[in-house]
Write a protein that holds these residues in place. Sequence first.
Motif, PDB file in Angstrom:
ATOM      1  N   GLU A  45       0.826  -1.210   0.000  1.00 51.07           N
ATOM      2  CA  GLU A  45       0.000   0.000   0.000  1.00 51.07           C
ATOM      3  C   GLU A  45       0.859   1.257   0.000  1.00 51.07           C
ATOM      4  O   GLU A  45       0.576   2.224  -0.722  1.00 51.07           O
ATOM      5  CB  GLU A  45      -0.921  -0.007   1.224  1.00 51.07           C
ATOM      6  N   ALA A  46       1.907   1.262   0.805  1.00 51.33           N
ATOM      7  CA  ALA A  46       2.788   2.428   0.866  1.00 51.33           C
ATOM      8  C   ALA A  46       3.511   2.636  -0.465  1.00 51.33           C
ATOM      9  O   ALA A  46       3.613   3.770  -0.968  1.00 51.33           O
ATOM     10  CB  ALA A  46       3.791   2.264   2.000  1.00 51.33           C
ATOM     11  N   PHE A  47       4.012   1.554  -1.049  1.00 48.61           N
ATOM     12  CA  PHE A  47       4.710   1.660  -2.317  1.00 48.61           C
ATOM     13  C   PHE A  47       3.764   2.126  -3.428  1.00 48.61           C
ATOM     14  O   PHE A  47       4.156   2.832  -4.349  1.00 48.61           O
ATOM     15  CB  PHE A  47       5.353   0.321  -2.696  1.00 48.61           C
ATOM     16  N   GLY A  48       2.498   1.706  -3.329  1.00 51.88           N
ATOM     17  CA  GLY A  48       1.526   2.081  -4.356  1.00 51.88           C
ATOM     18  C   GLY A  48       1.026   3.502  -4.240  1.00 51.88           C
ATOM     19  O   GLY A  48       0.284   3.967  -5.115  1.00 51.88           O
ATOM     20  N   SER A  49       1.418   4.208  -3.201  1.00 51.44           N
ATOM     21  CA  SER A  49       0.935   5.583  -3.000  1.00 51.44           C
ATOM     22  C   SER A  49       1.704   6.612  -3.820  1.00 51.44           C
ATOM     23  O   SER A  49       1.314   7.775  -3.874  1.00 51.44           O
ATOM     24  CB  SER A  49       1.049   5.956  -1.514  1.00 51.44           C
ATOM     25  N   VAL A  50       2.774   6.198  -4.463  1.00 54.48           N
ATOM     26  CA  VAL A  50       3.609   7.147  -5.207  1.00 54.48           C
ATOM     27  C   VAL A  50       2.847   7.704  -6.398  1.00 54.48           C
ATOM     28  O   VAL A  50       2.247   6.960  -7.174  1.00 54.48           O
ATOM     29  CB  VAL A  50       4.907   6.462  -5.679  1.00 54.48           C
ATOM     30  N   GLU A  51       2.868   9.020  -6.534  1.00 53.22           N
ATOM     31  CA  GLU A  51       2.194   9.661  -7.648  1.00 53.22           C
ATOM     32  C   GLU A  51       2.952   9.354  -8.943  1.00 53.22           C
ATOM     33  O   GLU A  51       4.181   9.383  -8.975  1.00 53.22           O
ATOM     34  CB  GLU A  51       2.129  11.170  -7.425  1.00 53.22           C
ATOM     35  N   PRO A  52       2.225   9.055 -10.036  1.00 54.23           N
ATOM     36  CA  PRO A  52       2.889   8.726 -11.310  1.00 54.23           C
ATOM     37  C   PRO A  52       3.841   9.840 -11.745  1.00 54.23           C
ATOM     38  O   PRO A  52       3.539  11.022 -11.606  1.00 54.23           O
ATOM     39  CB  PRO A  52       1.713   8.592 -12.282  1.00 54.23           C
ATOM     40  N   GLY A  53       4.990   9.444 -12.266  1.00 58.82           N
ATOM     41  CA  GLY A  53       5.970  10.406 -12.767  1.00 58.82           C
ATOM     42  C   GLY A  53       6.914  10.948 -11.723  1.00 58.82           C
ATOM     43  O   GLY A  53       7.823  11.720 -12.053  1.00 58.82           O
ATOM     44  N   THR A  54       6.720  10.554 -10.457  1.00 63.57           N
ATOM     45  CA  THR A  54       7.617  11.041  -9.406  1.00 63.57           C
ATOM     46  C   THR A  54       8.958  10.317  -9.486  1.00 63.57           C
ATOM     47  O   THR A  54       8.988   9.083  -9.501  1.00 63.57           O
ATOM     48  CB  THR A  54       7.012  10.805  -8.011  1.00 63.57           C
ATOM     49  N   PRO A  55      10.082  11.034  -9.557  1.00 65.91           N
ATOM     50  CA  PRO A  55      11.389  10.366  -9.582  1.00 65.91           C
ATOM     51  C   PRO A  55      11.575   9.493  -8.342  1.00 65.91           C
ATOM     52  O   PRO A  55      11.053   9.793  -7.265  1.00 65.91           O
ATOM     53  CB  PRO A  55      12.389  11.525  -9.599  1.00 65.91           C
ATOM     54  N   HIS A  56      12.318   8.426  -8.518  1.00 62.98           N
ATOM     55  CA  HIS A  56      12.496   7.425  -7.461  1.00 62.98           C
ATOM     56  C   HIS A  56      12.955   8.037  -6.144  1.00 62.98           C
ATOM     57  O   HIS A  56      12.379   7.752  -5.081  1.00 62.98           O
ATOM     58  CB  HIS A  56      13.511   6.383  -7.929  1.00 62.98           C
ATOM     59  N   ASN A  57      13.991   8.856  -6.183  1.00 63.91           N
ATOM     60  CA  ASN A  57      14.529   9.403  -4.937  1.00 63.91           C
ATOM     61  C   ASN A  57      13.565  10.390  -4.279  1.00 63.91           C
ATOM     62  O   ASN A  57      13.519  10.500  -3.053  1.00 63.91           O
ATOM     63  CB  ASN A  57      15.879  10.068  -5.189  1.00 63.91           C
ATOM     64  N   ASP A  58      12.798  11.123  -5.079  1.00 64.32           N
ATOM     65  CA  ASP A  58      11.793  12.021  -4.521  1.00 64.32           C
ATOM     66  C   ASP A  58      10.636  11.227  -3.929  1.00 64.32           C
ATOM     67  O   ASP A  58      10.053  11.618  -2.908  1.00 64.32           O
ATOM     68  CB  ASP A  58      11.267  12.966  -5.604  1.00 64.32           C
ATOM     69  N   ALA A  59      10.287  10.099  -4.570  1.00 63.75           N
ATOM     70  CA  ALA A  59       9.167   9.282  -4.097  1.00 63.75           C
ATOM     71  C   ALA A  59       9.464   8.629  -2.751  1.00 63.75           C
ATOM     72  O   ALA A  59       8.531   8.223  -2.038  1.00 63.75           O
ATOM     73  CB  ALA A  59       8.848   8.210  -5.137  1.00 63.75           C
ATOM     74  N   ARG A  60      10.721   8.533  -2.414  1.00 64.96           N
ATOM     75  CA  ARG A  60      11.093   7.891  -1.149  1.00 64.96           C
ATOM     76  C   ARG A  60      10.413   8.563   0.043  1.00 64.96           C
ATOM     77  O   ARG A  60       9.932   7.898   0.964  1.00 64.96           O
ATOM     78  CB  ARG A  60      12.614   7.935  -1.000  1.00 64.96           C
TER      79      ARG A  60
END
Length: 724
Positions: A345-360
């Motif tokens: 669930e937490a991993f799936g919360s990332v907004e599309p297009g967000t760079p990996h390091n920012d999504a952390r």
Amino acid sequence: MRPHDQLSAFALPHHLAAKADPDLVGADERHFAAMTASLERTIADLSDRLDATRLETSHGDESGQEAMNRDLEVHRLTARLRTLRRFSLDLCLGRMVPADGSEPVYVGRLGLSDATGGRLLVDWRSPAAEPFFGATHANPMGLASRRRYRWTRGRVTDYWDEVFSLDSLAGHAALDDQSAFIASLGEGRTGRMRDVLATIQSDQDAIIRAGSRGTLVVDGGPGTGKTVVALHRAAYLLYADPRLGQGRGGVLFVGPSRPYLSYVADVLPSLGEDGVRTCTLRDLVPEGADAGEESDPVAARLKADARLVAAIEPAVRLYEEPPSEGLEVETPWADIWLGADDWAEAFGSVEPGTPHNDARDQVWRELVGILFDKLEQDPDDEEAVSLEAFRRALASSDELTAAFGMAWPTIDATDLVGDLWAVPAYLRMCAPWLTPEEVSALRRTGAPDAWTVADLPLLDAARQRLGDPQAARRRRREAARLAAEREEMSRVVDHLIETDDSAMHVMAMLRGDDLRSALVDDSVSVVDPDVLAGPFAHVVVDEAQELTDAEWQMLLLRCPSRSFTVVGDRAQARHGFTDSWEERLSRAGLDRVSLSSLTVNYRTPEEVMVEAEPVIRAVLPDANVPISVRSTGRPVLHGDLADLDTIVGTWLAEHADGIGCVIGHPTYADTPRVRSLTPELAKGLEFDLVVLIDPESFGTGIEGVVDRYVAMTRATQQLVVLTS
């Protein structure tokens, strides 16, 4: 500014005295006098407006948009002032006389009006100015005649008239329309591209003014003015297309090399445009400055394939897989189970297009929220744990932070790409189409940071997909600093309120939240953005025939609109170019492609092209070899390398101006007027004298042939070929 009655705008040499007849130039003199008065008034007005704008101060209720608009206005006023002060009267390029007998129309680098609003100059990019560049004898576009000026240090030292009907001959200096133009092509060069705006030809102007939607390919051989078209098109589009202006992405201009960018550096500012970003492909990636050439041809071929760039996505996604096992998280209040579903669930919360390091940071916040929701407590309990306190506690949990660091690590682009080359199994997993032999060819066993030019597209794709790890770390440190300050100020405010024994209980009257906000600076320092990261509204690419499919991905990342001007010559592609432009660009990812060709060589003398054409036709029979419009009467000279110093010295003694270039002699030292370059670095440049050293040593393959052809066609006056 000079008073008009003290000095004529014309300074024609003695042999052109006939052109100084008042019947020929009187109207121009009166017009230039009006321009002088207007320029003095306009410069004073712009200076006052710029000072007033700079003095404006920000108010507490001013929006960020208002501040940005003020900055844009300062930039606009400054740029216009710079251009007016730089050119003065030589803002004027020429005039058009309409066939209907109406008043002449003067064309300039910028528009200019008199005190009553009368038009003194129309901007060269405006529709009204189009006949000045586009009119021909076959299609006069409503003109009776056209006059172009040649300016030297702010005064007219020559002009020539082009008459489109015999009825309009009266009042013109000559019928020899093109002689002055052709003569101007043979003038000595300098280290910078000459100002050629006044001499833009109709075939070039039609391309400059073409629309910006889709991809326009400008294909032309040496000397056809491809670079001129590319630069002027960038300036034209910024003026004519509101979708490309300030705040809407702007224009990126990509050239082949640093010497090339230095050579053309003055062109756009001379057109009143200083907002175009210019760079080479190397500049798009920090590692580009020191990148060497790929020595293994197999590795170079594989890295040129866009499919290998696409392998970056699965390479990153392997680091974004949620853990399949749960974890018992210890907190000061209770032990909480973090299950596999919670991780997902937490991993799936990332907004599309967000760079990996920012999504952390997004994933961490979601994890904290999930665990906080599992903490059983009464929300009405005064002792209930706050989310902020819970977050601080989790940040101190070594077990959770270690697990999170393994599950969603911070990744550097160089580490990711380096792992692809160092770990064959990783590369096979991300690029399953590679054969075992190809995986072996790509394996790097030496220094992991020995980057090559062929690596740059992958490094760029990785950096765009990952984001800047240092920026993410700085944001987290800044957030932690603010949280600590808020906590400290909260304690201070609580103490002030509790100990307030004033008669009116001043501290108690203040709302605690307001006081806390006043005592804490919530501003977050902004990391300077990468100005070349885009997105850009339009990208102009010169010498585009050299780009690989992988390198095209670097530019596509920066231009989502797919609005490109692609300038090049298939015959000058060092690695061959057997496809059509449409086929090559479609493979790279551009599907709306239109093609325009330039076929007239304005730069290279006929004597040089006679020897250069067979060289390229031998390997590319359908090469777009342009037709030269000028002849110098100087044949190509051949001699021995031992004569090099004598040849260069004699030329310098006989020519007070102009520049030369020795191509193919690595140990020859640069002088102020003679450059020493490789054929590759000479591409896109032009020189009065070119001395070509051992051209057969460039190689027998396509690279060697193209290098010889490119080197030969840099000459505008004299080509000398020496062999050792």
